[in-house]
Write a protein that holds these residues in place. Structure first.
Motif, PDB file in Angstrom:
ATOM      1  N   SER A  12      11.859   4.986   3.337  1.00 40.42           N
ATOM      2  CA  SER A  12      10.441   5.004   3.681  1.00 40.42           C
ATOM      3  C   SER A  12       9.615   4.276   2.618  1.00 40.42           C
ATOM      4  N   VAL A  13       9.922   4.563   1.329  1.00 39.52           N
ATOM      5  CA  VAL A  13       9.159   3.929   0.252  1.00 39.52           C
ATOM      6  C   VAL A  13       9.462   2.436   0.200  1.00 39.52           C
ATOM      7  N   ARG A  14      10.730   2.082   0.432  1.00 33.78           N
ATOM      8  CA  ARG A  14      11.077   0.664   0.417  1.00 33.78           C
ATOM      9  C   ARG A  14      10.304  -0.079   1.518  1.00 33.78           C
ATOM     10  N   ALA A  15      10.219   0.556   2.697  1.00 32.36           N
ATOM     11  CA  ALA A  15       9.446  -0.059   3.783  1.00 32.36           C
ATOM     12  C   ALA A  15       7.982  -0.190   3.374  1.00 32.36           C
ATOM     13  N   GLY A  16       7.471   0.818   2.653  1.00 35.12           N
ATOM     14  CA  GLY A  16       6.090   0.760   2.180  1.00 35.12           C
ATOM     15  C   GLY A  16       5.888  -0.375   1.186  1.00 35.12           C
ATOM     16  N   LEU A  17       6.876  -0.545   0.294  1.00 38.50           N
ATOM     17  CA  LEU A  17       6.793  -1.625  -0.696  1.00 38.50           C
ATOM     18  C   LEU A  17       6.793  -2.990  -0.014  1.00 38.50           C
ATOM     19  N   ARG A  18       7.542  -3.105   1.071  1.00 40.43           N
ATOM     20  CA  ARG A  18       7.632  -4.389   1.766  1.00 40.43           C
ATOM     21  C   ARG A  18       6.290  -4.846   2.290  1.00 40.43           C
ATOM     22  N   VAL A  19       5.453  -3.890   2.686  1.00 40.17           N
ATOM     23  CA  VAL A  19       4.173  -4.292   3.261  1.00 40.17           C
ATOM     24  C   VAL A  19       3.046  -4.162   2.245  1.00 40.17           C
ATOM     25  N   LEU A  20       3.403  -3.882   1.000  1.00 37.68           N
ATOM     26  CA  LEU A  20       2.391  -3.834  -0.060  1.00 37.68           C
ATOM     27  C   LEU A  20       1.900  -5.260  -0.301  1.00 37.68           C
ATOM     28  N   PRO A  21       0.604  -5.513  -0.105  1.00 38.85           N
ATOM     29  CA  PRO A  21       0.138  -6.891  -0.292  1.00 38.85           C
ATOM     30  C   PRO A  21       0.360  -7.330  -1.742  1.00 38.85           C
ATOM     31  N   ARG A  22       0.995  -8.459  -1.891  1.00 43.73           N
ATOM     32  CA  ARG A  22       1.367  -8.938  -3.208  1.00 43.73           C
ATOM     33  C   ARG A  22       0.141  -9.189  -4.073  1.00 43.73           C
ATOM     34  N   ASN A  23      -0.958  -9.611  -3.439  1.00 43.66           N
ATOM     35  CA  ASN A  23      -2.113  -9.964  -4.257  1.00 43.66           C
ATOM     36  C   ASN A  23      -2.772  -8.755  -4.910  1.00 43.66           C
ATOM     37  N   LEU A  24      -2.501  -7.533  -4.359  1.00 43.12           N
ATOM     38  CA  LEU A  24      -3.037  -6.345  -5.024  1.00 43.12           C
ATOM     39  C   LEU A  24      -2.448  -6.221  -6.413  1.00 43.12           C
ATOM     40  N   VAL A  25      -1.123  -6.423  -6.493  1.00 42.31           N
ATOM     41  CA  VAL A  25      -0.444  -6.328  -7.771  1.00 42.31           C
ATOM     42  C   VAL A  25      -0.860  -7.493  -8.666  1.00 42.31           C
ATOM     43  N   VAL A  32       0.237   0.763  -7.253  1.00 42.32           N
ATOM     44  CA  VAL A  32       1.382   0.854  -6.351  1.00 42.32           C
ATOM     45  C   VAL A  32       1.512   2.261  -5.757  1.00 42.32           C
ATOM     46  N   LEU A  33       1.537   3.279  -6.623  1.00 38.00           N
ATOM     47  CA  LEU A  33       1.759   4.633  -6.099  1.00 38.00           C
ATOM     48  C   LEU A  33       0.676   5.066  -5.106  1.00 38.00           C
ATOM     49  N   PRO A  34      -0.607   4.820  -5.408  1.00 37.36           N
ATOM     50  CA  PRO A  34      -1.611   5.184  -4.393  1.00 37.36           C
ATOM     51  C   PRO A  34      -1.381   4.466  -3.058  1.00 37.36           C
ATOM     52  N   GLN A  35      -0.980   3.200  -3.125  1.00 41.77           N
ATOM     53  CA  GLN A  35      -0.710   2.461  -1.890  1.00 41.77           C
ATOM     54  C   GLN A  35       0.491   3.034  -1.158  1.00 41.77           C
ATOM     55  N   LEU A  36       1.445   3.565  -1.927  1.00 38.26           N
ATOM     56  CA  LEU A  36       2.681   4.055  -1.314  1.00 38.26           C
ATOM     57  C   LEU A  36       2.554   5.491  -0.825  1.00 38.26           C
ATOM     58  N   ARG A  37       1.403   6.103  -1.050  1.00 40.51           N
ATOM     59  CA  ARG A  37       1.313   7.527  -0.740  1.00 40.51           C
ATOM     60  C   ARG A  37       1.701   7.849   0.706  1.00 40.51           C
ATOM     61  N   PRO A  38       1.185   7.106   1.702  1.00 43.13           N
ATOM     62  CA  PRO A  38       1.608   7.438   3.081  1.00 43.13           C
ATOM     63  C   PRO A  38       3.123   7.367   3.266  1.00 43.13           C
ATOM     64  N   ALA A  39       3.734   6.338   2.680  1.00 39.98           N
ATOM     65  CA  ALA A  39       5.183   6.194   2.816  1.00 39.98           C
ATOM     66  C   ALA A  39       5.911   7.350   2.143  1.00 39.98           C
ATOM     67  N   MET A  40       5.396   7.778   0.992  1.00 36.30           N
ATOM     68  CA  MET A  40       6.048   8.888   0.293  1.00 36.30           C
ATOM     69  C   MET A  40       5.876  10.186   1.069  1.00 36.30           C
ATOM     70  N   VAL A  41       4.662  10.420   1.558  1.00 40.21           N
ATOM     71  CA  VAL A  41       4.428  11.653   2.323  1.00 40.21           C
ATOM     72  C   VAL A  41       5.314  11.659   3.574  1.00 40.21           C
ATOM     73  N   ALA A  42       5.357  10.515   4.268  1.00 42.62           N
ATOM     74  CA  ALA A  42       6.156  10.452   5.499  1.00 42.62           C
ATOM     75  C   ALA A  42       7.630  10.658   5.182  1.00 42.62           C
ATOM     76  N   GLY A  43       8.129   9.977   4.145  1.00 42.56           N
ATOM     77  CA  GLY A  43       9.530  10.128   3.771  1.00 42.56           C
ATOM     78  C   GLY A  43       9.834  11.547   3.319  1.00 42.56           C
ATOM     79  N   ALA A  65       0.759  11.222   8.254  1.00 44.53           N
ATOM     80  CA  ALA A  65       0.866  10.265   7.148  1.00 44.53           C
ATOM     81  C   ALA A  65       1.009   8.845   7.663  1.00 44.53           C
ATOM     82  N   LEU A  66       1.691   8.707   8.793  1.00 44.08           N
ATOM     83  CA  LEU A  66       1.963   7.354   9.293  1.00 44.08           C
ATOM     84  C   LEU A  66       0.864   6.823  10.186  1.00 44.08           C
ATOM     85  N   ARG A  67      -0.127   7.691  10.504  1.00 43.39           N
ATOM     86  CA  ARG A  67      -1.141   7.260  11.447  1.00 43.39           C
ATOM     87  C   ARG A  67      -1.854   6.035  10.905  1.00 43.39           C
ATOM     88  N   GLY A  68      -1.895   4.994  11.714  1.00 42.20           N
ATOM     89  CA  GLY A  68      -2.560   3.777  11.287  1.00 42.20           C
ATOM     90  C   GLY A  68      -1.706   2.895  10.403  1.00 42.20           C
TER      91      GLY A  68
END
Lengths: 353, 572
Positions: free
Chosen positions: B171-184, B202-213, B280-283
């Protein structure tokens, strides 16, 4: 040969009308373009004709046979129409010949005749030797030719084209446009062509239907759209016409009417309607004069855009409280930015709608 | 003019081949998913049901049930914490830093997906127990007769945490994949250090993925049977799943009302987790194809230590237990040191030639898994197709129901199936309880979602215009499905079928309540052999089934290069 007729056709998505009470009649053998900005409903209209969408109200008829009503829809596979898709929609698991011959196979056309018709269709688009290729081995232009051959082979009553050139390079578009014209001349079939590119629509179609917010604003030959736009939207969308207020002073005489435009008295072309208050001006109908020449509109040069053969001069009209900019093209004697000039209207059109 | 079979079919069914498809998939989902679950609810809430209000109250307030419920929640919460820590940190290290051998590291963490829980549990017991071949080789084995430390609450929590770290990782890996690179990149430009970027961006962006996982890991822990069965039963640490198993295997179907009530508690706990996941995954569900990956942080001097740590951890949790399992399957007897001269295939010979149930189990599990895989692949195509291309209120309901038997704990489905099939079927007069058929029907429901997901992923990648073009060419719905959709989606459906096969082949949770003599599954055999104290034979059977699974996974991994991306859960 078949014509297409839409009566009061409405299609809503989530309560929003994508197509809103459209009446449209496409005579048999005519090449009609549906032109409009994105989201104007032109693709929905095409899909209603194809049978992929069902109308919420109104009827669609092909060849005098009603094929869609709010309650019953003849599915696309029973409409004997052809369609060319923006994404070409060639089946990647079939070779070119199988793609072109699929409709004939569905109709159980005997193998020998099928082969002959596939070969003829491929020859017609200049791909006679490509039958065994896979779609993935072809260039974009070749793919669209295959899609055209597929259409040709099924001998449809009506051909629908959904932005067929949008995925092609600019330099390929011209040759594909010629291909479509040749197709139309050879088959004489009724064609409905969706595009957002007005140059394409004007170049190809016998008639252009300009769509806006789910409605057909005007259906007319290309030259009429440009010179005699029926609505302000058409005037502005086609050829970036300038729409300005016009005060009619008199009654029409031999297609002309006297009016006051931006403070200048001008004879406008008109179609007899006199209750309008807007005129359409084109840059070639304007010319520059001295700032204080008689019968001219005083203006100030805002910006200059060099475009090669000519320079586009953008003007702000002074003294009328009117905020609409005018523009025109000049080849020489370009006035400097910020200078005061006069504008003379040589030609204009009184928008009837 | 003669009609082709398709024309005949299209003509016979009128214009609507699509209605036929819809009817077929609806029937399937109703029979194998909706019916059992509805029956379970009906037994609880209808007055003539087995679980009258009084009984339910009595069961649920009993000491055993309350204890098991508390234990289940406690285990699920703590194991989810472990899964989150493990899965998230590995996902971030592999996804955001320049450690090497990323595919191998990912594969190691994904091993638990391929190895069923009861075999993982068995392997860990062989690794940590006094007769551990690995500990013996290192000379640090506890003396014989020492109690295995994993026979405990902590053991159950630890193993479940490790087992379900995979889910969080994916779940987190999938979240990382869609993390916009320009944010970092913007944070880097602002001068933030990598640690700060992970914490602040990163962690705030990944929160939905972490909660869902985490929610899914929680649901899996609630429903896990293999680990509490092998570790908890000897350790007298009873969870709801093991309580249900003990009651039903001890007293038979007459306690069906009682275990049904426990199953409802299990289902309710799982439903809470599933609801959290859905929120968590809504939206976030349609997070489209990502842009380029984030440029990895350079670990510089830290790279080697971090790599050593990762490899150490992953070898410990993914490789060593299997080595111990292999060792146990080769020792002459428990406690005898394993050397090249003492190694023996005796246990393999025993289970394959002398213990007839093993061969039967291989045949049963093999054929059950193959049938389930084929049938589910065949129904997934029209089901996915109808849901994707002709969405309606009905297809949305079907979609949810089709997911339920896989999302809910397997034991809930088993009990529901017993309730439906205990008595002879009304029209046929045949009873399925105690037969091969009841397991097969349960698999048809249980693994539907597993086969459906890759198929839908494959179908989604087919341009709708391809089918519209076939429609324009005059092809009816059934012909379009057969000549356009089927050839294009076949690889994905095949991948789904293999996933179903791999899961069903080793499955224990469903069949442990449904098997009967002559209809044992592999999972049941491993469990029973261990339960009887024959750990070496259990290890040998487990090794064989792991080898089959890994071989299939390897073939699939190589075959998948031709398939659309995203059909295999363990692949990039």
């Amino acid at each position: 040969m078949a014509g297409v007729r839409l009566r009061e056709v409405t299609k809503r998505f989530k309560g929003v009308a994508a197509v809103d009470g459209v009446d449209l009649e496409v005579a048999s053998g005519l090449f009609v373009a549906l032109l409009g900005p994105s989201g104007c409903g032109k693709t929905t209209l095409l899909r209603l004709v194809a049978g992929f969408e069902s109308p919420d109200a109104g009827t669609v008829a092909i060849d005098d046979e009603v094929v869609s009503t709010a309650t019953s829809v003849v599915p696309p596979e029973r409409r004997r129409i052809g369609m060319v898709f923006q994404s070409y929609a060639l089946w990647p698991h079939m070779n070119v010949a199988d793609n072109v011959g699929y409709a004939l196979k569905v109709k159980s056309v005997p193998a020998a005749e099928r082969k002959r018709r596939v070969a003829a269709a491929l020859a017609a688009v200049g791909l006679a030797d490509y039958g065994r290729r896979r779609p993935s081995e072809l260039s974009g232009g070749q793919r669209q030719r295959v899609a055209l051959a597929r259409c040709l082979a099924m001998e449809p009553r009506v051909v629908l084209l959904d932005e067929p050139l949008a995925n092609l390079d600019v330099h390929l578009r011209d040759s594909m446009q010629a291909e479509f014209r040749a197709f139309h001349a050879a088959t004489g079939s009724t064609m409905i062509y969706v595009t957002h590119d007005q140059a394409e629509a004007m170049a190809l179609a016998d008639m252009v239907a300009v769509m806006h917010r789910g409605r057909v604003e005007q259906l007319a030959p290309p030259a009429d759209l440009y010179h005699r736009p029926a609505t302000p939207m058409v005037a502005e969308f086609v050829g970036r016409g300038m729409v300005v207020p016009a005060l009619v002073e008199g009654s029409p005489d031999a297609g002309r009417i006297r009016a006051s435009v931006l403070g200048a008295a001008v004879p406008l072309r008109c179609n007899g309607a006199t209750n309008s208050a807007l005129a359409c001006l084109r840059p070639e109908g304007l010319e520059l004069a001295d700032a204080d020449a008689g019968g001219c509109i005083p203006a100030r040069v805002e910006t200059l855009t060099f475009t090669g053969a000519t320079t586009t001069v953008h003007l702000r009209v002074e003294g009328t409280g009117e905020d609409r900019p005018l523009y025109l093209h000049v080849a020489e004697h370009v006035p400097p930015r910020g200078s005061r000039v006069g504008v003379r209207i040589r030609d204009g059109w009184l928008i009837p709608g | 003019m003669t009609l082709t079979p398709f024309q005949a079919l299209d003509r016979r069914v009128g214009i609507d081949g699509e209605k036929v498809l819809l009817a077929v998939v609806t029937l399937y989902v109703v029979v194998f998913a909706a019916l059992p679950l509805a029956r379970l609810l009906a037994e609880a809430f209808l007055p003539e049901g087995r679980m009258s209000g009084e009984l339910v109250l009595q069961v649920l307030t009993s000491r055993a049930a309350v204890n098991a419920t508390v234990n289940t929640i406690e285990t699920a919460v703590w194991s989810t914490v472990i899964s989150l820590l493990l899965g998230t940190s590995v996902a971030i290290l592999v996804g955001l830093t320049d450690v090497r051998f990323k595919p191998s590291l990912s594969f190691l963490l994904l091993m638990p997906m391929l190895i069923p829980a009861q075999i993982s549990a068995l392997s860990w017991l062989e690794l940590t127990g006094p007769s551990s071949p690995v500990l013996h080789a290192l000379g640090i084995a506890p003396p014989l007769g020492t109690r295995n430390p994993l026979y405990s609450r902590e053991g159950v929590i630890l193993l479940m945490g490790i087992e379900h770290a995979t889910i969080v990782f994916l779940s987190v890996r999938a979240g990382l994949r869609v993390l916009p690179r320009n944010l970092v990149e913007a944070a880097r430009a602002a001068g933030a250090t990598p640690g700060r970027i992970v914490r602040d961006i990163v962690l705030p962006q990944l929160r939905p993925a972490m909660v869902a996982g985490g929610a899914l890991a929680f649901v899996s822990s609630i429903g896990n049977f293999g680990i509490p069965a092998l570790l908890g039963i000897p350790g007298r640490y009873t969870l709801l799943t093991t309580l249900i198993y003990q009651r039903l295997s001890g007293f038979g179907p007459r306690v069906l009302g009682e275990v049904g009530a426990l199953a409802l508690v299990l289902a309710a706990l799982a439903a809470v987790g599933l609801a959290v996941q859905a929120i968590a995954l809504r939206g976030h569900r349609s997070a489209a194809a990502a842009g380029p990956d984030v440029t990895p942080f350079r670990l510089a001097a830290w790279r080697l230590p971090v790599e050593a740590l990762l490899w150490g951890l992953l070898v410990l949790i993914a490789i060593l237990p299997l080595v111990a399992l292999a060792g146990t399957s080769l020792v002459q007897a428990l406690g005898v040191p394993l050397t090249p001269t003492t190694a023996t295939f005796e246990h393999y010979r025993y289970i394959l030639t002398e213990y007839p149930a093993t061969r039967r189990a291989f045949l049963n599990s093999g054929s059950l898994a193959a049938l389930a895989a084929i049938v589910i692949a065949l129904i997934s195509l029209p089901l996915g197709h109808v849901a994707l291309r002709r969405p309606s209120a009905l297809t949305r309901v079907i979609d949810v129901i089709a997911d339920a038997p896989f999302a809910l704990p397997g034991i809930v489905l088993s009990i529901a199936c017993i309730m439906v099939y205990l008595k002879p079927l009304p029209l046929l007069g045949v009873g399925l309880y105690g037969t091969y058929g009841i397991i097969l029907f349960a698999y048809f429901g249980r693994f539907l979602a597993l086969g459906l997901r890759p198929t839908v992923a494959g179908l989604r990648q087919i341009d709708p215009a391809l089918e519209e073009a076939a429609s324009i060419a005059g092809a009816g719905a059934l012909r379009r499905l057969a000549t356009v959709v089927l050839p294009l989606a076949a690889p994905a459906a095949m991948a789904g079928a293999v996933l179903v096969f791999m899961s069903a082949f080793n499955e224990l949770t469903v069949s442990v309540l449904l098997w009967s003599s002559g209809y044992e599954t592999l999972g049941v055999i491993v469990f029973n052999l261990y339960d009887e104290g024959n750990a070496t034979a259990a290890a040998a059977v487990a090794m064989l089934s792991v080898l089959v699974t890994l071989a299939i996974a390897a073939v699939l991994t190589f075959a998948v290069r031709r398939m659309p991306k995203g059909v295999l859960p363990w692949q990039a």
